[in-house]
Design a protein around this motif. Structure first.
Motif, short mmCIF file in Angstrom:
data_model
loop_
_atom_site.label_atom_id
_atom_site.label_comp_id
_atom_site.label_asym_id
_atom_site.label_seq_id
_atom_site.Cartn_x
_atom_site.Cartn_y
_atom_site.Cartn_z
N SER A 143 0.82 -1.21 0.00
CA SER A 143 0.00 0.00 0.00
C SER A 143 0.85 1.26 0.00
O SER A 143 0.49 2.26 -0.61
N ARG A 144 2.01 1.22 0.71
CA ARG A 144 2.89 2.39 0.75
C ARG A 144 4.35 1.96 0.79
O ARG A 144 4.67 0.87 1.25
N ARG A 145 5.21 2.84 0.31
CA ARG A 145 6.65 2.65 0.45
C ARG A 145 7.28 3.96 0.88
O ARG A 145 7.09 5.00 0.24
N PHE A 146 8.01 3.93 1.99
CA PHE A 146 8.70 5.10 2.50
C PHE A 146 10.19 5.00 2.17
O PHE A 146 10.80 3.95 2.33
N TRP A 147 10.76 6.11 1.69
CA TRP A 147 12.18 6.20 1.40
C TRP A 147 12.83 7.11 2.43
O TRP A 147 12.50 8.30 2.52
N PHE A 148 13.77 6.58 3.23
CA PHE A 148 14.47 7.37 4.23
C PHE A 148 15.92 7.58 3.78
O PHE A 148 16.67 6.62 3.60
N ASP A 149 16.29 8.83 3.58
CA ASP A 149 17.64 9.21 3.18
C ASP A 149 18.60 8.86 4.32
O ASP A 149 18.38 9.26 5.48
N ARG A 150 19.69 8.14 4.00
CA ARG A 150 20.64 7.70 5.01
C ARG A 150 21.83 8.64 5.16
O ARG A 150 22.69 8.43 6.03
N VAL A 152 24.07 11.59 6.30
CA VAL A 152 24.21 12.46 7.48
C VAL A 152 23.22 12.08 8.58
O VAL A 152 23.60 11.69 9.67
N SER A 153 21.92 12.22 8.32
CA SER A 153 20.91 11.84 9.30
C SER A 153 19.73 11.20 8.57
O SER A 153 19.61 11.31 7.35
N ILE A 154 18.86 10.54 9.30
CA ILE A 154 17.71 9.87 8.70
C ILE A 154 16.64 10.91 8.38
O ILE A 154 16.19 11.65 9.26
N ARG A 155 16.23 10.96 7.12
CA ARG A 155 15.24 11.95 6.67
C ARG A 155 14.26 11.28 5.73
O ARG A 155 14.65 10.56 4.82
N LEU A 156 12.94 11.51 5.94
CA LEU A 156 11.95 11.01 4.99
C LEU A 156 12.06 11.80 3.70
O LEU A 156 11.79 13.00 3.68
N ALA A 157 12.48 11.14 2.64
CA ALA A 157 12.73 11.81 1.37
C ALA A 157 11.66 11.55 0.32
O ALA A 157 11.51 12.34 -0.62
N ARG A 158 10.91 10.46 0.50
CA ARG A 158 9.97 10.09 -0.55
C ARG A 158 8.91 9.18 0.02
O ARG A 158 9.16 8.40 0.96
N GLN A 159 7.72 9.24 -0.53
CA GLN A 159 6.61 8.36 -0.15
C GLN A 159 5.88 7.96 -1.42
O GLN A 159 5.51 8.82 -2.22
N GLN A 160 5.69 6.66 -1.61
CA GLN A 160 4.95 6.17 -2.76
C GLN A 160 3.69 5.45 -2.29
O GLN A 160 3.74 4.64 -1.37
N LEU A 161 2.57 5.77 -2.92
CA LEU A 161 1.29 5.14 -2.61
C LEU A 161 0.90 4.23 -3.76
O LEU A 161 1.06 4.60 -4.93
#
Length: 234
Positions: A143-150, A152-161
């Motif tokens: 249903s969803r995919r979260f992309w967390f940028d690794r 320097v620090s963890i950051r939500l960079a993208r979300q796919q529905l």
């Protein structure tokens, strides 16, 4: 570039007002179940000024095909608004929380992309978090995919529905982070890019003045139920 005024409130309420050079082009609302769109400006004597009511879960491909038969600029503008529905932005701005009833799978990926700050190609690593929910047959579907940028620090960079067929419904990219509301809320994305492959459009949302954003207000339900005060054809 249009000016967009927006009000959002959990769980899935949104109000949007679109202006171009201070001219009111359209207003839209969604309460998570139903949407309402008022097209207020055209250059054909009001031919395409309409008030549209619909369900967030319905398929409007037939309506869009009908609009495409009219190749005039105004018809294409109305066709664009029929694709650009308010609920498309709700999940981008108000990210739904995770659910203990769903299944989650973590993985990693590396890809070459353009770095916004360095202005060059870089190899970037991401943690992926896939969300699977059960359909009516009890089968798991993404249903969803979260992309967390690794980096320097963890950051939500993208979300796919994803839709019920496992195809991408929305691809949402979160840009460089900054502060909102005079710095009271930190490390939030200042730019959000929403791509809708089925409707064949992308739109970029950028804060005109991040310091003036207001967070924490409570609004009554009728704010998110647009009224046809213009007497438009419905």
């Amino acid at each position: 570039t249009a000016t967009l005024t927006s009000v959002v409130q959990r769980p899935a309420n949104i109000y949007l007002k679109v202006e171009f050079f201070s001219v009111d082009i359209a207003q839209m609302t969604s309460n998570g179940d139903k949407f309402r769109v008022a097209v207020l400006k055209d250059n054909s004597g009001g031919k395409f000024k309409k008030f549209v009511l619909g369900s967030n879960n319905a398929d409007y491909a037939k309506l869009e095909r009908g609009l495409k038969k009219d190749t005039s600029d105004d018809a294409q503008s109305v066709s664009s608004f029929s694709r650009l529905r308010p609920q498309h932005f709700t999940d981008a701005i108000l990210i739904r929380p995770t659910d203990s009833q769903n299944t989650y799978l973590q993985s990693t990926i590396y890809q070459i992309e353009e770095d916004e700050v360095q202005k060059k190609k870089v190899m970037r690593g991401y943690y992926l978090l896939d969300e699977y929910s059960k359909d009516s047959n009890g089968d798991l579907k993404i249903s969803r995919r979260f992309w967390f940028d690794r980096v320097v620090s963890i950051r939500l960079a993208r979300q796919q529905l994803f839709d019920n067929k496992g195809e991408i419904e929305s691809d949402i990219v979160y840009g460089q982070e900054g502060n909102l509301a005079n710095g009271e809320y930190k490390n939030l994305p200042l730019r959000i890019m929403v791509t809708r492959p089925k409707e064949k459009y992308s739109i970029s949302l950028t804060y005109q003045s991040p310091e003036s954003v207001k967070i924490g207000n409570n609004y009554k339900p009728d704010v998110f139920e647009l009224k046809n005060t213009w007497g438009l054809d419905e």
